[in-house]
Design a protein around this motif. Sequence first.
Motif, PDB file in Angstrom:
ATOM      1  N   ARG A 188     -17.601   1.304  46.755  1.00  0.00           N
ATOM      2  CA  ARG A 188     -16.119   1.534  47.339  1.00  0.00           C
ATOM      3  C   ARG A 188     -15.112   1.122  46.137  1.00  0.00           C
ATOM      4  NH1 ARG A 188     -15.817   1.245  53.888  1.00  0.00           N
ATOM      5  NH2 ARG A 188     -17.758   2.126  54.291  1.00  0.00           N
ATOM      6  N   SER A 189     -13.980   1.931  46.328  1.00  0.00           N
ATOM      7  CA  SER A 189     -12.898   1.328  45.273  1.00  0.00           C
ATOM      8  C   SER A 189     -12.222   0.308  45.958  1.00  0.00           C
ATOM      9  CB  SER A 189     -11.756   2.567  45.227  1.00  0.00           C
ATOM     10  OG  SER A 189     -10.949   2.058  44.615  1.00  0.00           O
ATOM     11  N   GLY A 227      -6.427   2.413  41.524  1.00  0.00           N
ATOM     12  CA  GLY A 227      -7.657   2.755  41.603  1.00  0.00           C
ATOM     13  C   GLY A 227      -8.512   2.751  40.275  1.00  0.00           C
ATOM     14  N   ASP A 229     -10.389   1.223  37.056  1.00  0.00           N
ATOM     15  CA  ASP A 229     -11.002   0.281  36.258  1.00  0.00           C
ATOM     16  C   ASP A 229     -10.482   0.404  34.736  1.00  0.00           C
ATOM     17  OD1 ASP A 229     -12.135  -1.088  38.359  1.00  0.00           O
ATOM     18  OD2 ASP A 229     -14.028   0.352  37.802  1.00  0.00           O
ATOM     19  N   GLU A 260     -18.093   9.748  38.497  1.00  0.00           N
ATOM     20  CA  GLU A 260     -16.788   9.040  38.145  1.00  0.00           C
ATOM     21  C   GLU A 260     -16.290   9.749  36.808  1.00  0.00           C
ATOM     22  OE1 GLU A 260     -16.326   4.580  39.992  1.00  0.00           O
ATOM     23  OE2 GLU A 260     -17.221   4.568  37.878  1.00  0.00           O
ATOM     24  N   ALA A 298     -12.334   5.702  36.756  1.00  0.00           N
ATOM     25  CA  ALA A 298     -11.710   6.107  38.291  1.00  0.00           C
ATOM     26  C   ALA A 298     -13.013   6.905  39.127  1.00  0.00           C
ATOM     27  CB  ALA A 298     -10.639   6.242  38.529  1.00  0.00           C
ATOM     28  N   THR A 312     -18.262   5.720  50.085  1.00  0.00           N
ATOM     29  CA  THR A 312     -18.668   6.329  48.967  1.00  0.00           C
ATOM     30  C   THR A 312     -19.587   7.784  49.497  1.00  0.00           C
ATOM     31  OG1 THR A 312     -20.676   5.366  48.721  1.00  0.00           O
ATOM     32  CG2 THR A 312     -18.781   4.388  47.688  1.00  0.00           C
TER      33      THR A 312
END
Length: 320
Positions: free
Chosen positions: A223-224, A284, A286, A244, A120, A232
């Motif tokens: 961007r998330s 948010g 992954d 990250e 994230a 960003t």
Amino acid sequence: MTTRRTLLAAAASLLPLPALAQGSTRPIRAIVPFPPGGGVDAFARAFVPAFAAQIGQGVVIENIGGASSRLGTQAVLRAAPDGHTLLITNDTLAAIEALPVAGSGPFIPGLAPVLLGASAPQALVTHPRSGIPDAAAYAARLRAGRPTNIGVPGLGSSQHFASELLAQALGGRPEHISYRGGGPLLIDLLGGTIDGGVVTLGAAIDQIRDGRLVALGVSGLHRSPALPDVPTFAESVAPGFEAETWMGVLAPRATPAPVLAALHAASLAALRDASVAQRLGALGFDTPGHGPDRFGPILRDTAARFAAVAGAVGLRACEA
């Protein structure tokens, strides 16, 4: 090609952990080395119920915060390597390895990677009345040398490293205020006690969405999807900037291989559960789901990168 690891994992996935632990029914301790309310805690509370269902026994989350996650991590290192104590943490594990403190650590050699569950961006967030409405205003404030205090979940945490890297890119440096975790930091930020804070996006996403906090930017290259209106730092004030965070599950190093394989199989199945994936995505995160073969090198590489950053910005172990 069929390997011994593949066979162990396949066999373990057919056995609940109690069978591997000689019939024990005591709950598994999932130690989060931060107080409630931060990004790791948010990940753990989304992940653990599904993991408990997959492993077939109770799992209790224990928040043991302090010393930039060292206290909780040490509790795992001291635990019996029988599969009943796990560490759920983020890349602050690599940061504290890169900044050793006398009488504490090393940490990574005593831990066995189980699953790299999530990644994230970090977010720099401020109070709406802070006078810092966006990344450009933050950059101008630092360059002008105006006193600015930024909370981080522990000096020497991955968020502290991210904030230092951003400040270096912007040409200034804030005063960093250390907290035991993202939860206590956000309480002070919501009360207007500090100018801003750096936390994992998932820790502050609800407060950002409802307008109680302002996200100046996120640390990924893109961007998330969870907050597509937040730029960003790479696109706004620091071209190429990326910092990250990741979150993973580890066990004491001497945990038997069949137990580690069972833990990995249950962890991966939990991560792939549709409700878990939906919840983590909304926060948010992954969910790469890397196993030990990839997680181990990522952990070591992250520690080496943080050590280089510490040298570049002059961080010392005593500051952590």
